[in-house]
Design a protein around this motif. Sequence first.
Motif, PDB file in Angstrom:
ATOM      1  N   ASP A 197      -5.511  -3.298  -6.876  1.00 37.08           N
ATOM      2  CA  ASP A 197      -6.141  -2.163  -7.539  1.00 37.08           C
ATOM      3  C   ASP A 197      -5.098  -1.166  -8.023  1.00 37.08           C
ATOM      4  OD1 ASP A 197      -8.907  -2.595  -7.523  1.00 37.08           O
ATOM      5  OD2 ASP A 197      -8.933  -2.289  -5.362  1.00 37.08           O
ATOM      6  N   VAL A 198      -5.468  -0.381  -9.043  1.00 32.96           N
ATOM      7  CA  VAL A 198      -4.473   0.516  -9.640  1.00 32.96           C
ATOM      8  C   VAL A 198      -3.937   1.570  -8.675  1.00 32.96           C
ATOM      9  CG1 VAL A 198      -5.002   0.235 -12.071  1.00 32.96           C
ATOM     10  CG2 VAL A 198      -6.285   1.915 -10.725  1.00 32.96           C
ATOM     11  N   THR A 199      -4.759   2.063  -7.763  1.00 29.59           N
ATOM     12  CA  THR A 199      -4.237   3.086  -6.843  1.00 29.59           C
ATOM     13  C   THR A 199      -3.191   2.466  -5.913  1.00 29.59           C
ATOM     14  OG1 THR A 199      -6.100   2.702  -5.354  1.00 29.59           O
ATOM     15  CG2 THR A 199      -6.295   4.561  -6.851  1.00 29.59           C
ATOM     16  N   VAL A 200      -3.438   1.240  -5.476  1.00 25.77           N
ATOM     17  CA  VAL A 200      -2.473   0.548  -4.621  1.00 25.77           C
ATOM     18  C   VAL A 200      -1.234   0.179  -5.438  1.00 25.77           C
ATOM     19  CG1 VAL A 200      -2.144  -1.407  -3.079  1.00 25.77           C
ATOM     20  CG2 VAL A 200      -4.394  -0.367  -3.277  1.00 25.77           C
ATOM     21  N   GLN A 201      -1.472  -0.267  -6.664  1.00 22.88           N
ATOM     22  CA  GLN A 201      -0.367  -0.630  -7.550  1.00 22.88           C
ATOM     23  C   GLN A 201       0.589   0.547  -7.750  1.00 22.88           C
ATOM     24  OE1 GLN A 201      -0.444  -3.022 -11.353  1.00 22.88           O
ATOM     25  NE2 GLN A 201      -0.821  -1.008 -12.216  1.00 22.88           N
ATOM     26  N   ALA A 202       0.034   1.717  -8.026  1.00 22.99           N
ATOM     27  CA  ALA A 202       0.879   2.884  -8.283  1.00 22.99           C
ATOM     28  C   ALA A 202       1.746   3.193  -7.064  1.00 22.99           C
ATOM     29  CB  ALA A 202       0.014   4.090  -8.653  1.00 22.99           C
ATOM     30  N   VAL A 203       1.169   3.087  -5.882  1.00 20.25           N
ATOM     31  CA  VAL A 203       1.929   3.351  -4.663  1.00 20.25           C
ATOM     32  C   VAL A 203       3.055   2.332  -4.509  1.00 20.25           C
ATOM     33  CG1 VAL A 203       1.802   3.305  -2.146  1.00 20.25           C
ATOM     34  CG2 VAL A 203       0.027   4.484  -3.459  1.00 20.25           C
TER      35      VAL A 203
ATOM     36  N   LEU B  32       4.073   9.786  -4.910  1.00 18.99           N
ATOM     37  CA  LEU B  32       3.250   9.289  -3.801  1.00 18.99           C
ATOM     38  C   LEU B  32       2.185  10.306  -3.419  1.00 18.99           C
ATOM     39  CD1 LEU B  32       5.954   7.537  -1.628  1.00 18.99           C
ATOM     40  CD2 LEU B  32       4.117   6.471  -2.932  1.00 18.99           C
TER      41      LEU B  32
ATOM     42  N   LEU C  67       5.179   3.092   3.959  1.00 17.25           N
ATOM     43  CA  LEU C  67       3.960   3.867   4.224  1.00 17.25           C
ATOM     44  C   LEU C  67       2.921   3.058   4.991  1.00 17.25           C
ATOM     45  CD1 LEU C  67       3.338   5.938   0.991  1.00 17.25           C
ATOM     46  CD2 LEU C  67       4.585   6.573   3.042  1.00 17.25           C
TER      47      LEU C  67
ATOM     48  N   LEU D 145       4.556   0.495  -6.797  1.00 20.22           N
ATOM     49  CA  LEU D 145       5.621   0.698  -7.791  1.00 20.22           C
ATOM     50  C   LEU D 145       6.545   1.827  -7.353  1.00 20.22           C
ATOM     51  CD1 LEU D 145       3.590   0.394 -11.120  1.00 20.22           C
ATOM     52  CD2 LEU D 145       4.964  -1.341  -9.982  1.00 20.22           C
TER      53      LEU D 145
ATOM     54  N   ARG E 188       2.901  -4.854   0.753  1.00 17.13           N
ATOM     55  CA  ARG E 188       3.903  -3.910   1.253  1.00 17.13           C
ATOM     56  C   ARG E 188       4.758  -4.539   2.354  1.00 17.13           C
ATOM     57  NH1 ARG E 188       0.812   0.919   2.980  1.00 17.13           N
ATOM     58  NH2 ARG E 188      -1.078  -0.163   2.360  1.00 17.13           N
TER      59      ARG E 188
ATOM     60  N   SER F 192      -5.132  -6.108   4.475  1.00 20.90           N
ATOM     61  CA  SER F 192      -5.639  -6.123   3.103  1.00 20.90           C
ATOM     62  C   SER F 192      -4.533  -6.600   2.161  1.00 20.90           C
ATOM     63  CB  SER F 192      -6.076  -4.717   2.705  1.00 20.90           C
ATOM     64  OG  SER F 192      -4.934  -3.895   2.574  1.00 20.90           O
TER      65      SER F 192
ATOM     66  N   SER G  80      -3.432   7.103 -11.255  1.00 19.51           N
ATOM     67  CA  SER G  80      -2.752   5.844 -10.926  1.00 19.51           C
ATOM     68  C   SER G  80      -2.797   4.817 -12.042  1.00 19.51           C
ATOM     69  CB  SER G  80      -3.332   5.188  -9.674  1.00 19.51           C
ATOM     70  OG  SER G  80      -4.297   5.951  -9.066  1.00 19.51           O
TER      71      SER G  80
ATOM     72  N   MET H 128      -1.708  -4.135   1.799  1.00 19.26           N
ATOM     73  CA  MET H 128      -0.855  -4.070   2.996  1.00 19.26           C
ATOM     74  C   MET H 128       0.091  -5.265   3.034  1.00 19.26           C
ATOM     75  SD  MET H 128      -1.522  -1.799   5.616  1.00 19.26           S
ATOM     76  CE  MET H 128      -2.388  -2.154   7.133  1.00 19.26           C
TER      77      MET H 128
ATOM     78  N   GLU I  12     -12.712   0.407  -8.036  1.00 23.00           N
ATOM     79  CA  GLU I  12     -11.773  -0.572  -7.517  1.00 23.00           C
ATOM     80  C   GLU I  12     -12.499  -1.745  -6.880  1.00 23.00           C
ATOM     81  OE1 GLU I  12      -7.986   1.491  -6.127  1.00 23.00           O
ATOM     82  OE2 GLU I  12      -9.576   2.827  -5.539  1.00 23.00           O
TER      83      GLU I  12
END
Lengths: 340, 330
Positions: free
Chosen positions: A195-201, B276, A149, A203, A171, A165, B265, A168, B57
């Motif tokens: 951060d959790v939003t990045v972590q979830a992606v 996603l 992504l 995973l 990834r 970042s 998340s 990124m 965040e």
Amino acid sequence: MMTATVQSRGQALAIQNLSLEFPTFSGAIKALDNVSINVAKAEIVGIVGESGCGKSVTTMAATGLLPKGRYRITGGSVRLFGHSTLTMDESQLQDVRGKMVSTIFQEPMNALNPTIRIGKQLTDVIMRHEEASLSDARRIARDILADMLIGEPERVMKQYPFELSGGMRQRVLIAMAFSCNPGLIIADEPTTALDVTVQAVILRLIQNRARRTGTSVIFISHNVAVVSQLCDRLYVMYAGRIVEHGATRTVLDAPQHPYTQALLRCLPERVAPKQELEAITGAVPNLMQPPAGCYFQPRCKEAIDLCRSRSPQLAGAEGREVACWRRGVGLEIAEQGSRP
Amino acid sequence: MTEGVDMIARPVLEVSDLNVRFPASRDWLGRPNSHVHAVNGVSLQVRRGGSLGIVGESGCGKSTLAQAIIGLAPYEKGRVAIAGQDLQAAQGKQKRELRQKMQIVFQDPQSSLDRRLPVWRLISEPLHIRGGHSSAELHAKAEQLAAAVGLRPEHLDRLPHEFSGGQRQRIAIARAMSTDPDLMVLDEPTSALDVSVQAQIVNLLLKLQRERGLTYLLISHDVALVRHFCDDVAVMYLGQIVESGPADAVLGNPRHPYTQTLLASAPSFETPLPTLAEVRIGELPNNRKLPTGCFYRERCSKAAGGCEAPQGLRRLDDGARQARCHLAQG
Ligand SMILES: Nc1ncnc2c1ncn2[C@@H]1O[C@H](COP(=O)(O)OP(=O)(O)OP(=O)(O)O)[C@@H](O)[C@H]1O
Ligand code: SF4
Ligand SMILES: [Mg+2]
């Protein structure tokens, strides 16, 4: 030797009774004691435990990443897709890393060369391991970045690591790890700094790609909730020993070992707001002078005399074992053992 | 009588329309010509004995907000009042006194404690700075505080490096309590600790609050911790509060699209890994040039007509909370 090959078929990694220590001036740090971990092909396996329990040392020893001459293997064996890694020299190990196994660490900055563009770092790795032409390598790199992504893969390939970042960069490293189609990926706290939003992606990306390509994954984390969402099976480590393992849901819904139980109870998620959490009293043992018997015994509410003198071994059914004198098979042995 | 009621009703901390920006570049005369907009119009209140959690965040402005509140980051616009008194307007002795009414506990107990001082000096340092206490008095006070946070008397003469991370955090808490502050700011106080130790510190802070009526402002990225620890919560995005209200309402049934994504998340035992589509990849927008309209618009999966207009923080129909989204109302 026949049996070893037969046993290791379908197996990505088999660590058996691995014991390891770090010699220091003031004595040896017994970092691992009798650690056994099995990872089947296409399986996602978690290792959880608190800081210093040996999660990283286990996988680094298995892939030959520990500093040479600084440690001593005192027992056990490791088979990676049937090959014994403990007896390999550095050039054989380098061959194995990248072809069979890739590791992703917590801080992606250290794993990328800051002075080389992302694209070149990726294509170098791909060309080294896949014997691809430069144009093929570029295409593979582009596809895999898109799969992670990354919006404009062409542009990112022209950038340097510091221009990206943290999310990124991580990834990009996952892309790099998958790019040579290794059979096993070891992810050592890959999302802890994110951060959790990045972590979830991330995973999700790891899980999707591993499932699609049949890659095995070892996911190391101190965060049990993360492991619960990602892994098929999990191992719980305490002070260099495996204390419990089994299918993720089973272990988390019905933890058996007193340490696993305490570890889950001290999390706020399953407790009413403001209610007292069940903290584990005391501290982890000093690995230079671990206590006799069960290493958890000084902090365990259920300890009996036997726990102070003899170490409980992992026991139980296939695929679900606990090392505790007060549980299952351990209990039977404890009772037999106490008979005259 | 009315005076007494007023004293109770007045919030310990009142922040109104606070804006903090840092110069990002300067022209040839050294005058800033662009800025990083870290905090963009934050208003909040914390009542005595209560606790407010700020979640968001990295880079969303949580820590800058905390620093502006305790007087470590200057602000150009807005107001911070502690026990009704304006901090930035105060001068000299009065300003020092106001600052002493607030104490902060940082994430990393290792670097926030002077390594050369014994524990009793560390704990009593804020009192020592205030002055007027003999050494014996400071030692006695340190002993009381050490006991309150679960340290033993023999710990008092040791140096901080002899302690584990959890014990060092106990020292930092005792030190923060030494001036009987009106407000304690806790900036990620347990993120550097193992979960078993985190539980000890969380229990300690909640117990001290029950027993002493302490007032907390907790800065954290850990949604589960804030839900457990705080009465109220404010969710920050790009320097703004996007949703605020009682912790159980906001974190149990979020209404702002950003809060919804944040909660989807957050790792949890009870829910599977989000898809996603549910989390959406995206980076925090650049805070040098703030977006027009809703700050969350570019990343928002619900963005529609109306989002190009600036969004104010509006009270929702449940009466208890506010959200900065015109779609959250329905
Ligand atoms: N090179 C080394 N020399 C000496 N001791 C070491 C070395 N590497 C690790 N150790 C010790 O081995 C033990 C296990 O460490 P390890 O890094 O595997 O823990 P971990 O479970 O990965 O912890 P964390 O969650 O903090 O990453 C610790 O006691 C550690 O201090
Ligand atoms: S073996 Fe004994 S001390 Fe160890 S966990 Fe079991 S009951 Fe506790
Ligand atoms: Mg580690």
